[in-house]
Design a protein around this motif. Sequence first.
Motif, PDB file in Angstrom:
ATOM      1  N   PHE A 200      52.965  39.223 -11.446  1.00  0.00           N
ATOM      2  CA  PHE A 200      53.849  38.130 -11.567  1.00  0.00           C
ATOM      3  C   PHE A 200      54.449  38.061 -12.928  1.00  0.00           C
ATOM      4  O   PHE A 200      54.098  38.795 -13.873  1.00  0.00           O
ATOM      5  N   ASP A 201      55.775  37.667 -12.738  1.00  0.00           N
ATOM      6  CA  ASP A 201      56.583  37.458 -14.114  1.00  0.00           C
ATOM      7  C   ASP A 201      57.056  36.156 -14.276  1.00  0.00           C
ATOM      8  O   ASP A 201      58.001  35.745 -13.761  1.00  0.00           O
ATOM      9  N   LEU A 202      56.413  35.252 -15.113  1.00  0.00           N
ATOM     10  CA  LEU A 202      56.522  33.769 -14.893  1.00  0.00           C
ATOM     11  C   LEU A 202      57.205  33.457 -16.336  1.00  0.00           C
ATOM     12  O   LEU A 202      57.035  33.968 -17.277  1.00  0.00           O
ATOM     13  N   PRO A 203      58.098  32.356 -16.481  1.00  0.00           N
ATOM     14  CA  PRO A 203      58.736  31.862 -17.634  1.00  0.00           C
ATOM     15  C   PRO A 203      57.864  31.051 -18.455  1.00  0.00           C
ATOM     16  O   PRO A 203      58.053  29.958 -18.732  1.00  0.00           O
ATOM     17  N   MET A 204      56.883  31.783 -19.101  1.00  0.00           N
ATOM     18  CA  MET A 204      55.861  31.350 -20.084  1.00  0.00           C
ATOM     19  C   MET A 204      55.411  32.495 -20.851  1.00  0.00           C
ATOM     20  O   MET A 204      55.576  33.617 -20.703  1.00  0.00           O
ATOM     21  N   TRP A 205      54.755  31.873 -21.825  1.00  0.00           N
ATOM     22  CA  TRP A 205      54.170  32.872 -23.061  1.00  0.00           C
ATOM     23  C   TRP A 205      53.181  33.959 -22.134  1.00  0.00           C
ATOM     24  O   TRP A 205      52.356  33.617 -21.370  1.00  0.00           O
ATOM     25  N   LEU A 206      53.630  35.218 -22.454  1.00  0.00           N
ATOM     26  CA  LEU A 206      53.031  36.248 -21.692  1.00  0.00           C
ATOM     27  C   LEU A 206      52.826  36.086 -20.328  1.00  0.00           C
ATOM     28  O   LEU A 206      51.825  36.329 -19.335  1.00  0.00           O
ATOM     29  N   GLY A 207      54.078  36.009 -19.752  1.00  0.00           N
ATOM     30  CA  GLY A 207      54.169  35.479 -18.051  1.00  0.00           C
ATOM     31  C   GLY A 207      54.176  36.717 -17.393  1.00  0.00           C
ATOM     32  O   GLY A 207      53.878  36.543 -16.017  1.00  0.00           O
ATOM     33  N   HIS A 208      54.056  37.718 -17.871  1.00  0.00           N
ATOM     34  CA  HIS A 208      53.876  38.972 -17.042  1.00  0.00           C
ATOM     35  C   HIS A 208      52.418  39.405 -16.926  1.00  0.00           C
ATOM     36  O   HIS A 208      51.773  39.904 -17.824  1.00  0.00           O
ATOM     37  N   ARG A 209      52.044  39.027 -15.805  1.00  0.00           N
ATOM     38  CA  ARG A 209      50.500  38.971 -15.308  1.00  0.00           C
ATOM     39  C   ARG A 209      50.101  39.520 -14.206  1.00  0.00           C
ATOM     40  O   ARG A 209      51.043  39.816 -13.235  1.00  0.00           O
ATOM     41  N   ALA A 210      48.741  40.067 -14.070  1.00  0.00           N
ATOM     42  CA  ALA A 210      48.274  40.543 -12.634  1.00  0.00           C
ATOM     43  C   ALA A 210      47.192  39.672 -12.312  1.00  0.00           C
ATOM     44  O   ALA A 210      46.445  39.318 -13.180  1.00  0.00           O
ATOM     45  N   VAL A 211      47.079  39.465 -11.105  1.00  0.00           N
ATOM     46  CA  VAL A 211      45.918  39.005 -10.351  1.00  0.00           C
ATOM     47  C   VAL A 211      45.250  40.243  -9.415  1.00  0.00           C
ATOM     48  O   VAL A 211      45.878  40.914  -8.802  1.00  0.00           O
ATOM     49  N   ILE A 212      44.220  40.608  -9.529  1.00  0.00           N
ATOM     50  CA  ILE A 212      43.573  41.833  -8.940  1.00  0.00           C
ATOM     51  C   ILE A 212      42.285  41.139  -8.064  1.00  0.00           C
ATOM     52  O   ILE A 212      41.356  40.598  -8.821  1.00  0.00           O
ATOM     53  N   ASP A 213      42.254  41.485  -6.916  1.00  0.00           N
ATOM     54  CA  ASP A 213      41.133  41.024  -5.950  1.00  0.00           C
ATOM     55  C   ASP A 213      40.408  42.381  -5.828  1.00  0.00           C
ATOM     56  O   ASP A 213      40.690  43.207  -5.018  1.00  0.00           O
ATOM     57  N   VAL A 214      39.218  42.343  -6.547  1.00  0.00           N
ATOM     58  CA  VAL A 214      38.465  43.712  -6.591  1.00  0.00           C
ATOM     59  C   VAL A 214      37.341  43.544  -5.396  1.00  0.00           C
ATOM     60  O   VAL A 214      36.684  42.351  -5.558  1.00  0.00           O
ATOM     61  N   ARG A 215      37.233  44.245  -4.676  1.00  0.00           N
ATOM     62  CA  ARG A 215      36.141  44.333  -3.467  1.00  0.00           C
ATOM     63  C   ARG A 215      35.118  45.221  -3.981  1.00  0.00           C
ATOM     64  O   ARG A 215      35.383  46.493  -4.470  1.00  0.00           O
ATOM     65  N   ILE A 216      33.808  44.699  -4.031  1.00  0.00           N
ATOM     66  CA  ILE A 216      32.452  45.252  -4.537  1.00  0.00           C
ATOM     67  C   ILE A 216      31.873  45.874  -3.289  1.00  0.00           C
ATOM     68  O   ILE A 216      31.625  45.225  -2.414  1.00  0.00           O
ATOM     69  N   PRO A 217      31.567  47.074  -3.403  1.00  0.00           N
ATOM     70  CA  PRO A 217      30.965  47.946  -2.186  1.00  0.00           C
ATOM     71  C   PRO A 217      29.522  47.229  -2.098  1.00  0.00           C
ATOM     72  O   PRO A 217      28.693  46.847  -3.335  1.00  0.00           O
ATOM     73  N   GLU A 218      29.003  47.226  -0.883  1.00  0.00           N
ATOM     74  CA  GLU A 218      27.749  46.636  -0.574  1.00  0.00           C
ATOM     75  C   GLU A 218      26.686  47.684  -0.951  1.00  0.00           C
ATOM     76  O   GLU A 218      27.023  49.005  -0.946  1.00  0.00           O
TER      77      GLU A 218
END
Length: 218
Positions: A200-218
């Motif tokens: 994401f690159d949003l119009p706010m402070w430090l708006g360049h961010r990532a969301v990571i969906d990490v899949r944990i192995p069983e």
Amino acid sequence: MNEILWPKIDGKPVTWKVKMKKEYYIEDMGYLDSAVARPIFDKQADIIIENNLQGIVDIGCRMGLVNELLHKRKYTNYNYMGFDTSPIPIDQANEDWVLQENINYRVGTWDDEKVLKVDFNVDTLIMSGVLIYCQPCHEEFYKESGHHTELFDKLVSYYKPKNVIIQETLADQTNIHPDNKHETIDLNYYKSFDHKFYEFDLPMWLGHRAVIDVRIPE
């Protein structure tokens, strides 16, 4: 600088190195409650709904915005526990969700077993903007928790979730004051897991961010 949203400490825009405060006012981080910041939280709700995740632990939750987003989408069949070091947002969240027995908020840290313990199976952890503080530059939290990968491994080992949702700022930033000293974390460890990466690159402070969906192995 006036056209973007900034965090405030004691009512003044942040123009220095931001250190973690264990107690803070809701307004200090009010920019995260705005519509501008909403896409990073919408994505967290997307991940929960798409994977039918029903046991959620939210670390550093503030007021647990994800609950509002899930309920607006009629997704209510889940258990949730969120905790934060600051009592002010937690008090507000408990007041807002007092009628929901499946939603619980606590004051405390990840080093307290009484805070961590839940009575439901946990299939997802949310770590939204908390791993950044597990670095030597944030002395107090680093001393308590160690490196961010150590905290991640500890909590994954404790809860054994299917997914971990991480949100962090990225190194390349447009919306940052010249006097800010911005640290980021190396995300390669989390990318070594099966994962999905959203930027994401949003119009706010430090708006360049990532969301990571990490899949944990069983």
